[in-house]
Design a protein around this motif. Structure first.
Motif, PDB file in Angstrom:
ATOM      1  N   SER A 139       0.846  -1.196   0.000  1.00 53.32           N
ATOM      2  CA  SER A 139       0.000   0.000   0.000  1.00 53.32           C
ATOM      3  C   SER A 139       0.881   1.246   0.000  1.00 53.32           C
ATOM      4  N   ALA A 140       1.940   1.216   0.807  1.00 50.55           N
ATOM      5  CA  ALA A 140       2.897   2.332   0.830  1.00 50.55           C
ATOM      6  C   ALA A 140       3.625   2.446  -0.504  1.00 50.55           C
ATOM      7  N   VAL A 141       3.997   1.314  -1.082  1.00 52.38           N
ATOM      8  CA  VAL A 141       4.680   1.327  -2.376  1.00 52.38           C
ATOM      9  C   VAL A 141       3.787   1.949  -3.448  1.00 52.38           C
ATOM     10  N   SER A 142       2.511   1.614  -3.446  1.00 49.97           N
ATOM     11  CA  SER A 142       1.581   2.165  -4.439  1.00 49.97           C
ATOM     12  C   SER A 142       1.495   3.684  -4.339  1.00 49.97           C
ATOM     13  N   PHE A 143       1.399   4.181  -3.119  1.00 51.33           N
ATOM     14  CA  PHE A 143       1.345   5.635  -2.938  1.00 51.33           C
ATOM     15  C   PHE A 143       2.640   6.294  -3.400  1.00 51.33           C
ATOM     16  N   LEU A 144       3.788   5.699  -3.059  1.00 45.10           N
ATOM     17  CA  LEU A 144       5.070   6.279  -3.437  1.00 45.10           C
ATOM     18  C   LEU A 144       5.299   6.213  -4.945  1.00 45.10           C
ATOM     19  N   VAL A 145       4.743   5.211  -5.617  1.00 42.11           N
ATOM     20  CA  VAL A 145       4.820   5.152  -7.079  1.00 42.11           C
ATOM     21  C   VAL A 145       4.061   6.321  -7.695  1.00 42.11           C
ATOM     22  N   ILE A 146       2.865   6.604  -7.179  1.00 38.94           N
ATOM     23  CA  ILE A 146       2.097   7.754  -7.666  1.00 38.94           C
ATOM     24  C   ILE A 146       2.830   9.051  -7.375  1.00 38.94           C
ATOM     25  N   LEU A 147       3.402   9.160  -6.192  1.00 32.78           N
ATOM     26  CA  LEU A 147       4.168  10.351  -5.828  1.00 32.78           C
ATOM     27  C   LEU A 147       5.357  10.537  -6.764  1.00 32.78           C
ATOM     28  N   THR A 148       6.045   9.449  -7.091  1.00 29.05           N
ATOM     29  CA  THR A 148       7.167   9.506  -8.025  1.00 29.05           C
ATOM     30  C   THR A 148       6.697   9.958  -9.405  1.00 29.05           C
ATOM     31  N   GLY A 149       5.526   9.471  -9.833  1.00 27.47           N
ATOM     32  CA  GLY A 149       4.981   9.889 -11.119  1.00 27.47           C
ATOM     33  C   GLY A 149       4.713  11.379 -11.170  1.00 27.47           C
ATOM     34  N   TYR A 150       4.158  11.925 -10.099  1.00 29.88           N
ATOM     35  CA  TYR A 150       3.906  13.366 -10.039  1.00 29.88           C
ATOM     36  C   TYR A 150       5.204  14.161 -10.060  1.00 29.88           C
ATOM     37  N   ILE A 151       6.201  13.713  -9.308  1.00 26.26           N
ATOM     38  CA  ILE A 151       7.482  14.425  -9.276  1.00 26.26           C
ATOM     39  C   ILE A 151       8.092  14.471 -10.674  1.00 26.26           C
ATOM     40  N   GLY A 152       8.101  13.321 -11.361  1.00 23.08           N
ATOM     41  CA  GLY A 152       8.639  13.288 -12.710  1.00 23.08           C
ATOM     42  C   GLY A 152       7.845  14.152 -13.668  1.00 23.08           C
ATOM     43  N   TYR A 153       6.531  14.158 -13.508  1.00 24.69           N
ATOM     44  CA  TYR A 153       5.681  14.954 -14.389  1.00 24.69           C
ATOM     45  C   TYR A 153       5.969  16.437 -14.235  1.00 24.69           C
ATOM     46  N   PHE A 154       5.991  16.916 -12.999  1.00 21.78           N
ATOM     47  CA  PHE A 154       6.249  18.340 -12.774  1.00 21.78           C
ATOM     48  C   PHE A 154       7.683  18.713 -13.114  1.00 21.78           C
ATOM     49  N   ARG A 155       8.608  17.790 -13.014  1.00 19.42           N
ATOM     50  CA  ARG A 155      10.007  18.066 -13.326  1.00 19.42           C
ATOM     51  C   ARG A 155      10.243  18.153 -14.832  1.00 19.42           C
ATOM     52  N   TRP A 156       9.652  17.232 -15.591  1.00 17.34           N
ATOM     53  CA  TRP A 156       9.983  17.083 -16.999  1.00 17.34           C
ATOM     54  C   TRP A 156       8.997  17.754 -17.934  1.00 17.34           C
ATOM     55  N   TRP A 157       7.928  18.355 -17.429  1.00 19.59           N
ATOM     56  CA  TRP A 157       6.933  18.922 -18.332  1.00 19.59           C
ATOM     57  C   TRP A 157       7.498  20.070 -19.155  1.00 19.59           C
ATOM     58  N   LYS A 158       8.243  20.959 -18.502  1.00 22.68           N
ATOM     59  CA  LYS A 158       8.754  22.128 -19.214  1.00 22.68           C
ATOM     60  C   LYS A 158      10.081  21.786 -19.877  1.00 22.68           C
ATOM     61  N   TRP A 159      10.004  21.266 -21.081  1.00 26.75           N
ATOM     62  CA  TRP A 159      11.212  20.935 -21.824  1.00 26.75           C
ATOM     63  C   TRP A 159      11.731  22.193 -22.527  1.00 26.75           C
ATOM     64  N   SER A 160      13.039  22.316 -22.602  1.00 24.72           N
ATOM     65  CA  SER A 160      13.651  23.456 -23.285  1.00 24.72           C
ATOM     66  C   SER A 160      13.682  23.177 -24.784  1.00 24.72           C
ATOM     67  N   ALA A 161      13.065  24.046 -25.538  1.00 21.30           N
ATOM     68  CA  ALA A 161      13.088  23.895 -26.991  1.00 21.30           C
ATOM     69  C   ALA A 161      14.473  24.222 -27.515  1.00 21.30           C
TER      70      ALA A 161
END
Length: 320
Positions: A139-161
């Motif tokens: 259950s903890a792993v599932s939550f941390l996987v979602i948290l990791t997904g959000y971190i990656g999403y907010f980190r990588w969304w703004k790509w430099s053209a």
């Protein structure tokens, strides 16, 4: 004359038992948990990683006020540690289980018969005390996987053209739009992985075998795909750093790539062993499952080093 002690109605207890064990109730629990994990994960990322002071969780102070966003970037590593520890703990304590389900004792005394008694997490999750360890751990792993997904999403969304006309055709193909498409796909795969993991817990093997097997297929498919798309994002970041002449930890890229390749190979191997009944050995199937999950967790853990390359996350690099 003493009054009789109140007793619960047999019909009431029977109704509550039926409700708690109905398929629809289990689906409601599953969807509720995933939505709660998604809401809480997004709130934590916006509050502590993207540095939005106005975003808070009402009435609950989950982390210290002095929490740095760097601490949140350790979520993938914590996910790896909890997941691997859960597997080791459940497997280690299994031979001592005396629990009985539906008149059948736990077939998990692998110290006496490894070939037939070393069993999968699906079977261990039906017997105490392993089921409590697996329930809490994953259950903890599932939550941390979602948290990791959000971190990656907010980190990588703004790509430099990249505006250089002399860049290679490969770099042009990997445009900002394509990178974002890969990023969204990876985020969906992380949510699918968390959904399948919780689904396996809510629908254990002994409760509903068909749904459990469906969740298992979904779990192993999303395991392989999430690592492939995630490693592609790591590759994109590495190429961007090369273009900008920034420092690149080659050992980090190599280790995460090796973990990704291992996860994909073990996914196909597990599917082959499961469908072909190779050796007719429960032990072979179980150890293949455990090694696959551990490989995937190691890849997730490597993302902490990727995220920690930058010590500061600028406010404009995050989106709501």
């Amino acid at each position: 004359m003493a009054s009789a002690a109140p007793t619960s109605s047999p019909s009431t207890s029977r109704i509550s038992h039926v409700v708690l064990n109905s398929i629809s109730t289990r689906w409601i629990i599953l969807l509720f948990l995933i939505c709660a994990y998604a809401f809480l994960g997004r709130a934590l990322v916006l509050r502590y990683y993207c540095l939005y002071p106005s975003v808070s969780i009402p009435r609950v102070q989950l982390l210290s006020r002095n929490t740095s966003h760097n601490n949140l970037l350790l979520a993938p590593r914590v996910c790896m540690t909890i997941g691997i520890s859960t597997i080791i703990a459940a497997v280690s304590i299994a031979p001592f289980s005396t629990d009985v389900q539906n008149g059948m004792p736990c077939p998990c005394n692998w110290t006496e018969d490894f070939r037939n008694q070393y069993t999968t997490l699906s079977i261990l999750a039906a017997y105490a005390p392993m089921k409590y360890i697996i329930l809490v751990g994953f259950s903890a792993v599932s939550f941390l996987v979602i948290l990791t997904g959000y971190i990656g999403y907010f980190r990588w969304w703004k790509w430099s053209a990249v505006g250089n006309s002399n860049i290679s055709l490969l770099t042009r193909i990997f445009s900002v739009q394509m990178r974002r498409a890969v990023l969204i796909t990876w985020l969906v795969m992380t949510f699918t992985l968390a959904f399948a993991t919780v689904g396996n817990l809510v629908f254990p093997h002994h409760f509903d075998r068909k749904v459990h097997i469906l969740m298992s297929y979904l779990f192993f498919a999303s395991t392989a795909l999430s690592t492939v798309f995630g490693q592609t994002l790591v590759f994109f970041e590495t190429k961007s750093r090369q273009i900008k002449n920034e420092n690149i930890a080659s050992s980090l890229v190599t280790s995460s790539f090796f973990a990704m390749i291992t996860t994909v190979i073990l996914s196909f191997w597990y599917l082959f062993v499961f469908t072909r009944h190779v050796g007719n050995s429960e032990g072979l199937l179980a150890i293949s499952e455990h090694m696959l999950i551990i490989a995937q967790l190691c890849w997730v853990g490597s993302l902490s080093k990727v995220f920690l390359r930058d010590e500061v996350v600028e406010l404009e690099e995050c989106i709501i």
